[in-house]
Write an enzyme that holds these catalytic residues in place. Structure first.
Site, mmCIF file in Angstrom:
data_model
loop_
_atom_site.group_PDB
_atom_site.id
_atom_site.type_symbol
_atom_site.label_atom_id
_atom_site.label_comp_id
_atom_site.label_asym_id
_atom_site.label_seq_id
_atom_site.Cartn_x
_atom_site.Cartn_y
_atom_site.Cartn_z
ATOM 1 C CE LYS A 117 -4.054 -2.031 1.741
ATOM 2 N NZ LYS A 117 -5.204 -2.035 2.762
ATOM 3 C CE LYS A 198 -6.008 -8.236 -0.600
ATOM 4 N NZ LYS A 198 -6.332 -8.447 1.102
ATOM 5 C CE LYS A 201 -15.870 -0.195 -0.993
ATOM 6 N NZ LYS A 201 -16.326 0.733 0.110
HETATM 7 P P1 AMP Z 1 -10.400 -7.262 4.822
HETATM 8 O O1 AMP Z 1 -11.531 -6.944 3.889
HETATM 9 O O2 AMP Z 1 -9.062 -7.044 4.459
HETATM 10 O O3 AMP Z 1 -10.887 -6.762 6.258
HETATM 11 O O4 AMP Z 1 -10.328 -8.751 5.019
HETATM 12 C C1 AMP Z 1 -11.413 -9.531 5.683
HETATM 13 C C2 AMP Z 1 -11.361 -10.939 5.415
HETATM 14 O O5 AMP Z 1 -11.757 -11.325 4.152
HETATM 15 C C3 AMP Z 1 -10.027 -11.669 5.822
HETATM 16 O O6 AMP Z 1 -10.084 -12.721 6.140
HETATM 17 C C4 AMP Z 1 -9.288 -11.915 4.459
HETATM 18 O O7 AMP Z 1 -8.460 -12.682 4.507
HETATM 19 C C5 AMP Z 1 -10.423 -12.169 3.701
HETATM 20 N N1 AMP Z 1 -10.383 -11.731 2.304
HETATM 21 C C6 AMP Z 1 -10.168 -10.177 1.838
HETATM 22 N N2 AMP Z 1 -9.838 -10.413 0.565
HETATM 23 C C7 AMP Z 1 -10.026 -11.662 0.171
HETATM 24 C C8 AMP Z 1 -9.691 -12.189 -1.204
HETATM 25 N N3 AMP Z 1 -9.503 -11.671 -2.454
HETATM 26 N N4 AMP Z 1 -9.736 -13.568 -1.294
HETATM 27 C C9 AMP Z 1 -9.851 -14.309 -0.108
HETATM 28 N N5 AMP Z 1 -10.073 -13.676 1.073
HETATM 29 C C10 AMP Z 1 -10.139 -12.505 1.222
#
Ligand code: AMP
Length: 333
Positions: A117, A198, A201
């Protein structure tokens, strides 16, 4: 009587959870909800990592509410799991500070997410840099045995383990050392337009499917997903676009990538994408419908989350007090 394992996880309060959040995290939480003593939180403090100039408080409040609605819509049941807003339990930030005494600056600088980032634009906030320490506090506060996360969070959970071990070593056994639990499929859902990144958002454009996308949006995003010119439905690291779609199909159907590629042998991308789009619409539509209903009743959402916060705080308070005492804080007589 056997005590259930304690499980802890959270998703940032972005307002619109996406398919990566669902397949990489929430789906497993729901499927295994009855097996463990679950603490699921909406990580709203982690939503403060943008530079102040990019943070819109009104939109953020809406995003917090909307994220809560999405947790319930995918099937988190507040009568089974403890569901709460992170910011309702102030011990998260207390423990973050206690842990910062064992978290080294060099360790934070080596975090892949920080390096990624930071590299994408200047002016990153110190909150973004410090995020893994808050995440370690989130995990350790609840004496969690297991932390179910997508593969992208593995490094942060490892870090929380290291800091717990270090803290315990210096100051006495204050923390349970947890393990990350990574789902066998769906652990890494890739962006549909940039399949080497990946799904997230923050990625702009058509590469992310949100859990409240309309049927048309879902179909359009699948149909426009980047593939290649080979025209063979395959799972091959050299062909990340089609491989990601095959993985998605297999994850949704609970089948293997081999079964999917066999099924579409000799057929082009068109038929495969249409079938995947149909399945994706079936997956997203009921979630979207429930989200819309829940967002219409913010008072009820608030009530449910307040109950969760009370339960969460009773556990968090005990852990934070234990850590404070270990550091020589707490009552002086
Ligand atoms: P975050 O949106 O970064 O707070 O992620 C919340 C949860 O979603 C965490 O357990 C991440 O590992 C999972 N996660 C977020 N993006 C992905 C993705 N592209 N593929 C698989 N898991 C994801």
């Amino acid at each position: 009587m056997t005590t259930k394992r304690r499980r802890l996880s959270g998703v940032r309060a972005t307002g619109r959870l996406h398919l990566g959040n669902y397949l990489g995290a929430l789906r497993q939480w729901v499927e295994q909800q009855e097996d463990a003593d679950n603490f699921f939180f909406i990580a709203d403090l982690h939503g403060l990592t943008d530079a102040a100039s990019e943070h819109d408080p009104v939109a953020f409040k809406h995003a917090r509410l909307s994220t809560a609605a999405m947790y319930l819509a995918v099937g988190i049941d507040p009568s089974v799991s403890t569901l709460f807003f992170q910011s309702d339990v102030p011990e998260h930030t207390d423990l973050m500070w206690f842990l910062s005494s064992v978290a080294k600056k060099g360790e934070l600088e080596r975090m892949t997410q920080w390096k990624d980032k930071k590299g994408k634009g200047g002016g990153a906030s110190s909150a973004l840099f410090f995020y893994p320490v808050l995440m370690a506090a989130d995990i350790l506060l609840y004496d969690a045995d297991e932390v179910p996360v997508g593969d992208d969070q593995r490094q942060h959970v490892e870090m929380a383990r290291d800091w717990a071990i270090r803290f315990n070593h210096h100051f006495g056994n204050a923390f349970i050392v947890p393990s990350a639990v990574i789902p066998p499929a769906g652990a890494r859902v890739m962006d549909l337009q940039r399949p080497n990144e990946k799904m997230s958002k923050s990625a702009k454009g058509e590469g992310t499917i949100y859990l409240d996308d309309s049927d048309d949006e879902v179909v359009r995003k699948i149909k426009r997903a980047v593939t290649d010119s080979a025209g063979v439905v395959a799972s091959d690291p050299e062909r990340p676009g089609i491989s990601n779609l095959v993985e998605l199909y297999a994850t949704i159907e609970n089948s293997t990538t081999e079964e999917v590629t066999n099924k579409y042998e000799g057929q082009g991308y068109g038929v495969f994408k249409q079938d995947l789009a149909d399945r994706m619409v079936e997956l997203v539509r009921p979630i979207r419908d429930r989200v819309e209903g829940l967002r219409d009743d913010p008072h009820e959402l608030h009530r449910q989350l307040s109950l969760g916060a009370d339960r969460a705080q009773s556990v968090a308070h005990a852990t934070a007090a234990r850590a404070a005492e270990a550091l020589g804080l707490g009552p002086i007589v």
